[in-house]
Design a protein around this motif. Structure first.
Motif, PDB file in Angstrom:
ATOM      1  N   LYS A  24       0.845  -1.180   0.000  1.00  0.00           N
ATOM      2  CA  LYS A  24       0.000   0.000   0.000  1.00  0.00           C
ATOM      3  C   LYS A  24       0.886   1.238   0.000  1.00  0.00           C
ATOM      4  O   LYS A  24       1.847   1.324   0.774  1.00  0.00           O
ATOM      5  CB  LYS A  24      -0.900   0.010   1.233  1.00  0.00           C
ATOM      6  N   ALA A  25       0.537   2.200  -0.847  1.00  0.00           N
ATOM      7  CA  ALA A  25       1.324   3.428  -0.912  1.00  0.00           C
ATOM      8  C   ALA A  25       1.381   4.110   0.449  1.00  0.00           C
ATOM      9  O   ALA A  25       2.415   4.666   0.834  1.00  0.00           O
ATOM     10  CB  ALA A  25       0.733   4.373  -1.954  1.00  0.00           C
ATOM     11  N   SER A  26       0.308   4.030   1.193  1.00  0.00           N
ATOM     12  CA  SER A  26       0.253   4.705   2.493  1.00  0.00           C
ATOM     13  C   SER A  26       1.224   4.118   3.508  1.00  0.00           C
ATOM     14  O   SER A  26       1.534   4.759   4.518  1.00  0.00           O
ATOM     15  CB  SER A  26      -1.176   4.642   3.051  1.00  0.00           C
ATOM     16  N   LEU A  40       8.677  -0.005  -6.756  1.00  0.00           N
ATOM     17  CA  LEU A  40       8.506   1.412  -7.048  1.00  0.00           C
ATOM     18  C   LEU A  40       7.054   1.866  -6.955  1.00  0.00           C
ATOM     19  O   LEU A  40       6.753   2.933  -6.418  1.00  0.00           O
ATOM     20  CB  LEU A  40       9.050   1.713  -8.448  1.00  0.00           C
ATOM     21  N   VAL A  41       6.161   1.072  -7.489  1.00  0.00           N
ATOM     22  CA  VAL A  41       4.734   1.422  -7.477  1.00  0.00           C
ATOM     23  C   VAL A  41       3.999   0.525  -6.488  1.00  0.00           C
ATOM     24  O   VAL A  41       4.447  -0.586  -6.194  1.00  0.00           O
ATOM     25  CB  VAL A  41       4.124   1.283  -8.888  1.00  0.00           C
ATOM     26  N   PRO A  42       2.887   0.994  -5.955  1.00  0.00           N
ATOM     27  CA  PRO A  42       2.217   2.271  -6.229  1.00  0.00           C
ATOM     28  C   PRO A  42       2.985   3.457  -5.638  1.00  0.00           C
ATOM     29  O   PRO A  42       3.617   3.344  -4.591  1.00  0.00           O
ATOM     30  CB  PRO A  42       0.865   2.107  -5.552  1.00  0.00           C
ATOM     31  N   PHE A  43       2.912   4.603  -6.340  1.00  0.00           N
ATOM     32  CA  PHE A  43       3.616   5.785  -5.887  1.00  0.00           C
ATOM     33  C   PHE A  43       2.983   6.382  -4.636  1.00  0.00           C
ATOM     34  O   PHE A  43       1.765   6.458  -4.517  1.00  0.00           O
ATOM     35  CB  PHE A  43       3.598   6.875  -6.972  1.00  0.00           C
ATOM     36  N   LYS A  44       3.840   6.824  -3.743  1.00  0.00           N
ATOM     37  CA  LYS A  44       3.422   7.688  -2.647  1.00  0.00           C
ATOM     38  C   LYS A  44       4.085   9.057  -2.787  1.00  0.00           C
ATOM     39  O   LYS A  44       3.450  10.087  -2.597  1.00  0.00           O
ATOM     40  CB  LYS A  44       3.790   7.086  -1.285  1.00  0.00           C
TER      41      LYS A  44
END
Length: 351
Positions: A24-26, A40-44
């Motif tokens: 999770k980006a969070s 790398l993804v998901p971007f934060k």
């Protein structure tokens, strides 16, 4: 590939591979993150990725810059003064000798302590650009046919150069220790302080007198190819400072307890020290005026630049407001994040 720490703990069906837990980006963090640093993804931190793309769009190589006119001018005894020649040789000596400080600090220290993959991607690009800068200095030295041993020792008569190196090395040494970890409050502050010294002071202030001296040659239609490469380099360093500012501010946001009154006072002392060190270099390297520059002019520029660097990371201005006598230099240093179009013939378009 994901680390085993990110595998699901749910019971697996016999004969099937274990399920992989989605990132999770969070959950990403600048330091002490528990997500996979290779994912790398998901971007934060989309800002870091955008800055990475901007530096790629700003790509240049020293061999693209035409040095023919510089070589002809350097070989003409009457076309450059003795002071101008000594200044150029001295500043090349400083930069080529200290060129490993920045990439070493990135590769050996900062990179392994940052756990946000978007930020690590920028740091890899930054390390490459520092290597390009090293090759640029060498390209100039070889093009002009300068003596490499003479270049290497050309600045050693100036105590201010050694003073700057002594100021910087302890910060780099602290986080280069293979056993250094940011798990404690104290060490997390050490890394934050090092990022500020490296991003705001080393790249954002120290060395600016030398850059300005060489670029000033180009402003007078002298050594244009050399001055152009120094301008390319200073623009790169400005983009590195922009990234460092955002990295520092995100670091603070995620770790607010680090930003104590005592810590901020330590930073103020460091900013004052850096300004004093660079002014000392201006005074030692420029005892008399040359190229429409003098040592006193740099004092105002450096104090104003330190104010802006400090304010961008949440400190108050450190010096009284005064007029900047070098607006052309500030225009190069604080061009924000606008992408520069680099032409293959060595000309820049400053959009």
């Amino acid at each position: 590939m994901l680390n085993s720490d990110h595998q699901s703990t749910a019971p697996a069906i016999p004969g099937t591979p274990p399920a992989i837990q989605r990132i999770k980006a969070s959950d990403k963090r600048i330091i002490n993150g528990q997500t996979d640093v290779n994912q790398l993804v998901p971007f934060k931190y989309k800002w870091a990725w955008e800055k990475y793309l901007a530096t790629c769009a700003n790509h240049w190589m020293p061999q693209e810059v035409n040095m023919a006119r510089d070589v002809a001018l350097w070989k003409a005894p009457a076309d450059l003064s003795g002071e101008e020649r000594a200044m150029l040789v001295r500043n090349l000596g400083i930069f080529v000798s200290a060129a490993s400080l920045a990439p070493d600090n990135i590769v050996l220290a900062i990179y392994r302590n940052i756990t946000a993959p978007e930020c690590r991607q920028f740091l890899l690009r930054q390390a490459f650009e520092e290597a390009v800068h090293t090759s640029s200095y060498q390209h100039i030295i070889e093009s002009l046919g300068l003596d490499e041993e003479e270049i290497a020792g050309s600045y050693q008569a100036l105590p201010s150069v050694e003073d700057k190196e002594q100021f910087l090395r302890p910060f780099m040494a602290a986080i280069s220790d293979p056993d250094f970890r940011t798990a404690t409050h104290e060490n997390a502050q050490v890394l934050l302080k090092t990022l500020i010294v490296f991003g705001c002071l080393m790249q954002g202030l120290l060395g600016h007198v030398a850059y300005a001296q060489v670029i000033a040659l180009g402003r007078q239609a002298k050594m244009a190819g050399t001055a152009e490469q120094f301008q390319f380099i200073l623009r790169d360093e400005s983009m590195h400072c922009n990234f460092a500012t955002d990295l520092i501010n995100q670091y603070k946001t995620e770790n607010p307890l680090l930003w104590t009154p005592e810590f901020k006072q330590e930073l103020r002392v460091l900013f004052h020290k850096a300004v004093a060190l660079e002014i000392a270099y201006a005074e030692e390297s420029m005892p008399t005026a040359m190229l429409d520059l003098n040592a006193a002019m740099f004092g105002g520029y450096l104090r104003q630049t330190a104010n802006r660097r400090a304010q961008l990371i949440g400190l108050e201005a450190l010096f009284p407001t005064e007029e900047n006598p070098l607006p052309w230099l500030s225009a190069i240093v604080f061009f924000e994040t606008r992408v520069i179009e680099h032409q293959s013939d060595g000309a820049l378009s400053w959009d």
